[in-house]
Each structure stands twice: as C-alpha cells, then as structure tokens.
Enzyme design. Structure first.
Site, PDB file in Angstrom:
ATOM      1  N   TYR A  75     -55.147   3.350   3.562  1.00 50.45           N
ATOM      2  CA  TYR A  75     -55.261   2.691   2.263  1.00 50.45           C
ATOM      3  C   TYR A  75     -56.722   2.565   1.859  1.00 50.45           C
ATOM      4  O   TYR A  75     -57.596   2.358   2.710  1.00 50.45           O
ATOM      5  CB  TYR A  75     -54.671   1.283   2.312  1.00 50.45           C
ATOM      6  CG  TYR A  75     -53.179   1.215   2.519  1.00 50.45           C
ATOM      7  CD1 TYR A  75     -52.315   1.249   1.436  1.00 50.45           C
ATOM      8  CD2 TYR A  75     -52.639   1.096   3.796  1.00 50.45           C
ATOM      9  CE1 TYR A  75     -50.944   1.157   1.620  1.00 50.45           C
ATOM     10  CE2 TYR A  75     -51.265   1.014   3.989  1.00 50.45           C
ATOM     11  CZ  TYR A  75     -50.420   1.043   2.897  1.00 50.45           C
ATOM     12  OH  TYR A  75     -49.064   0.961   3.082  1.00 50.45           O
ATOM     13  N   ASP A  90     -52.993 -11.292  -4.085  1.00 51.74           N
ATOM     14  CA  ASP A  90     -53.585 -10.269  -4.946  1.00 51.74           C
ATOM     15  C   ASP A  90     -53.874 -10.891  -6.312  1.00 51.74           C
ATOM     16  O   ASP A  90     -53.412 -11.985  -6.623  1.00 51.74           O
ATOM     17  CB  ASP A  90     -52.679  -9.044  -5.076  1.00 51.74           C
ATOM     18  CG  ASP A  90     -51.296  -9.379  -5.635  1.00 51.74           C
ATOM     19  OD1 ASP A  90     -51.222 -10.129  -6.634  1.00 51.74           O
ATOM     20  OD2 ASP A  90     -50.288  -8.900  -5.090  1.00 51.74           O
ATOM     21  N   ASP A 102     -46.242  -1.767  -3.677  1.00 51.22           N
ATOM     22  CA  ASP A 102     -46.157  -2.806  -4.695  1.00 51.22           C
ATOM     23  C   ASP A 102     -46.314  -2.211  -6.093  1.00 51.22           C
ATOM     24  O   ASP A 102     -46.940  -1.156  -6.245  1.00 51.22           O
ATOM     25  CB  ASP A 102     -47.250  -3.855  -4.460  1.00 51.22           C
ATOM     26  CG  ASP A 102     -47.004  -4.682  -3.214  1.00 51.22           C
ATOM     27  OD1 ASP A 102     -45.842  -4.736  -2.767  1.00 51.22           O
ATOM     28  OD2 ASP A 102     -47.970  -5.270  -2.690  1.00 51.22           O
ATOM     29  N   ARG A 137     -53.080  -6.958   1.755  1.00 48.22           N
ATOM     30  CA  ARG A 137     -53.467  -8.194   1.071  1.00 48.22           C
ATOM     31  C   ARG A 137     -53.877  -9.269   2.072  1.00 48.22           C
ATOM     32  O   ARG A 137     -54.828 -10.025   1.824  1.00 48.22           O
ATOM     33  CB  ARG A 137     -52.340  -8.684   0.159  1.00 48.22           C
ATOM     34  CG  ARG A 137     -51.112  -9.192   0.885  1.00 48.22           C
ATOM     35  CD  ARG A 137     -49.996  -9.581  -0.071  1.00 48.22           C
ATOM     36  NE  ARG A 137     -49.496  -8.421  -0.775  1.00 48.22           N
ATOM     37  CZ  ARG A 137     -49.159  -8.427  -2.068  1.00 48.22           C
ATOM     38  NH1 ARG A 137     -49.290  -9.524  -2.778  1.00 48.22           N
ATOM     39  NH2 ARG A 137     -48.690  -7.349  -2.638  1.00 48.22           N
TER      40      ARG A 137
END
Length: 280
Positions: free
Chosen positions: A67, A81, A39, A173
């Site tokens: 991550y 987010d 993203d 997310r």
C-alpha cells in the site's frame, strides 16, 4: 458464455468493492467474486474471480499486499481516516523530517494490531462497523500482523507518505494512527492506494471502462494457485470420479493439473489424496 479466469481490476475512489464487482457482473453477464475488500475512498488493485474461478479464491496467492498511504497529522476521527467524524484536533509542533522517517521505518516487524471500529470483524455474529453505526461500545479486538517492509516517501510538515509491504489482515488506518502516536501526536489516514496484491501489480490492473472484451484480459485460474503443483494427466480419472489416489509428494495440500481438469487435493488420514475443491 465468457470463460473463467482472474481479472486484476483497478478500483477508483468513490466506489465500494461490492459496487465494482457488480459493475463487472452487469457489464459482462458473468458470475463474480473478489478477494480483499478496498474501502470506498481507497483505490488500486481489486482481484476479481470470474465464473468458475470463484471456486479458486481461497487458493489464489493474494495474502501479501503493498500500500501507498498518506497520514495527516493533528487530526483524529472516529474511523481512523479523514472521511470520518472529527473527534479531536491538535496544533502540530515542528517535526524533524529525519525523526519522522526514523519513526516510520521503526514500524517493521510482527505485532498485535488494534482492529478499527469500522472493520468487518465480528463480535457475537455482528460486524464491528454495525456496532459503530449504532454507537454501541464493544471490546477492542487485536490481530496478529506483520509489516515486512516500509519505505518513507515524503513529509511536508503535516502529511507523511509511505509505502508498506504487509501481511494479510493489516489495517493501514491503524498503522497511520500508531505512527502518529509514536510521534506524540494524533493523525488519520488521508489517502490509500493498493499497488500490489501477491504477484499482481498496477501494470496488470485494468479500468473497467477500458475493457471491451473480458476474455482478452482474464488471467488463467490455474496459473494463480498458490500451492505446490503436480502436472499429470493420469490423475484425471480419479479426480472426475471422486476416488482416492496416491501422489508423489510430501505436501498435504496440492494443486493437481490434468489439463482441462484441475483441482485442489488434500491428504487423507490414510495417507492418500482426495479432491478438496474441483476448479475446472
């Protein structure tokens, strides 16, 4: 003409993955492709294939990812987010750090995960984020994912930071929202760093502005094919001429390395092999 290979690029915040690879293409005049979009507000490893290496993208071992994410509690947005539109806020109760840690660690395992509305997944040929932009309601999609490992890093009363080793297709997310729900509140992802992709780590990653000669940072395509390997020059002729041939293996899909000529080969119904994709 630059040679072919794999570039482990560090994508900064504020840049789309498309923009990142376009900058590589424009700076060095090469053909580019990438595996695993990040993203715009996420940062970290972006695997870029250069020139003929673009043909190898489906076979590069980049399915598992790691991550590092921050979850901000008490805030819910339409995108999952903090860069989305706020749709709900909650006053937080005091949360015990040990309880928060236990909830984070409980997320390990296989599960069906809700696909976020800003995903590129398609319904009737149209991407979910396109429906979202047009305020059109669609059915909720779910995907099978696995959290292989998760590590609690810190909690400051409102923000939770964790590191997760996940399967391909996992939405961090959504993982953040699920953690918040288990804590009986709401939350949204507020930072995301991709620190590992397959065997690629941050120490392998290069900032585009630091690269002066692309050839010096490219990794060999053949070294990053995630298939059983057969090294033998005797198969070069049938590979070059598109003929079928026998291979000493029980596998159905293999990488045959003949030196300058190398290809992904698949077993036929007759039991011999043919080239599925030439990569040289």
């Amino acid at each position: 003409m630059n040679k072919s290979g794999i570039l482990c690029l560090y994508k900064p915040k504020g840049l789309t993955s498309f923009d990142a690879i376009h900058k590589v293409k424009r700076k060095f005049g090469v053909k580019t492709g990438h595996s695993g979009t990040l993203d715009p507000e996420a940062e970290g490893i972006l695997i870029v294939a250069i020139n003929n290496a673009t043909k190898a993208l489906p076979y590069i071992g980049v399915s598992d990812k790691v991550y590092e994410a921050t979850l901000t509690l008490g805030l819910k947005t339409d995108t999952g987010d903090i860069w989305g539109e706020v749709v709900e806020k909650q006053t937080l109760c005091d949360l015990d750090e040990n309880h928060v840690k236990a909830v984070v660690l409980s997320m390990v395992g296989k599960m069906k995960q809700r696909v976020p509305s800003v995903s590129a997944k398609k319904i009737n040929g149209k991407k979910l984020y396109e429906y979202h932009r047009q305020n059109q309601a669609v059915e909720t999609l779910y995907t099978d994912i696995e959290i292989y490992a998760i590590e609690f890093l810190w909690f400051d009363g409102q923000n939770i930071c964790f590191r997760a080793h996940v399967s391909n297709g996992t939405y961090i997310r959504t993982l953040c929202e699920d953690i918040a729900e288990k804590l009986e509140t709401i939350g949204s992802m507020s930072s995301l760093l991709r620190s590992k992709v397959g065997n690629f780590t941050l120490k392998d990653a290069h900032l585009l502005e630091d690269i002066e000669c692309l050839d010096e940072v490219l990794l060999p395509t053949k070294d990053n094919i995630a298939l059983p390997v057969i090294k033998d020059t005797q198969f070069q002729t049938p590979i070059l001429h598109g003929k079928r041939f026998d291979l000493p293996t029980d596998e159905d899909l293999v990488f045959v390395d003949c030196g300058e000529v190398f290809a992904v080969c698949e077993r036929t119904e007759e039991g011999n092999f043919r080239v599925k994709r030439g990569l040289w």
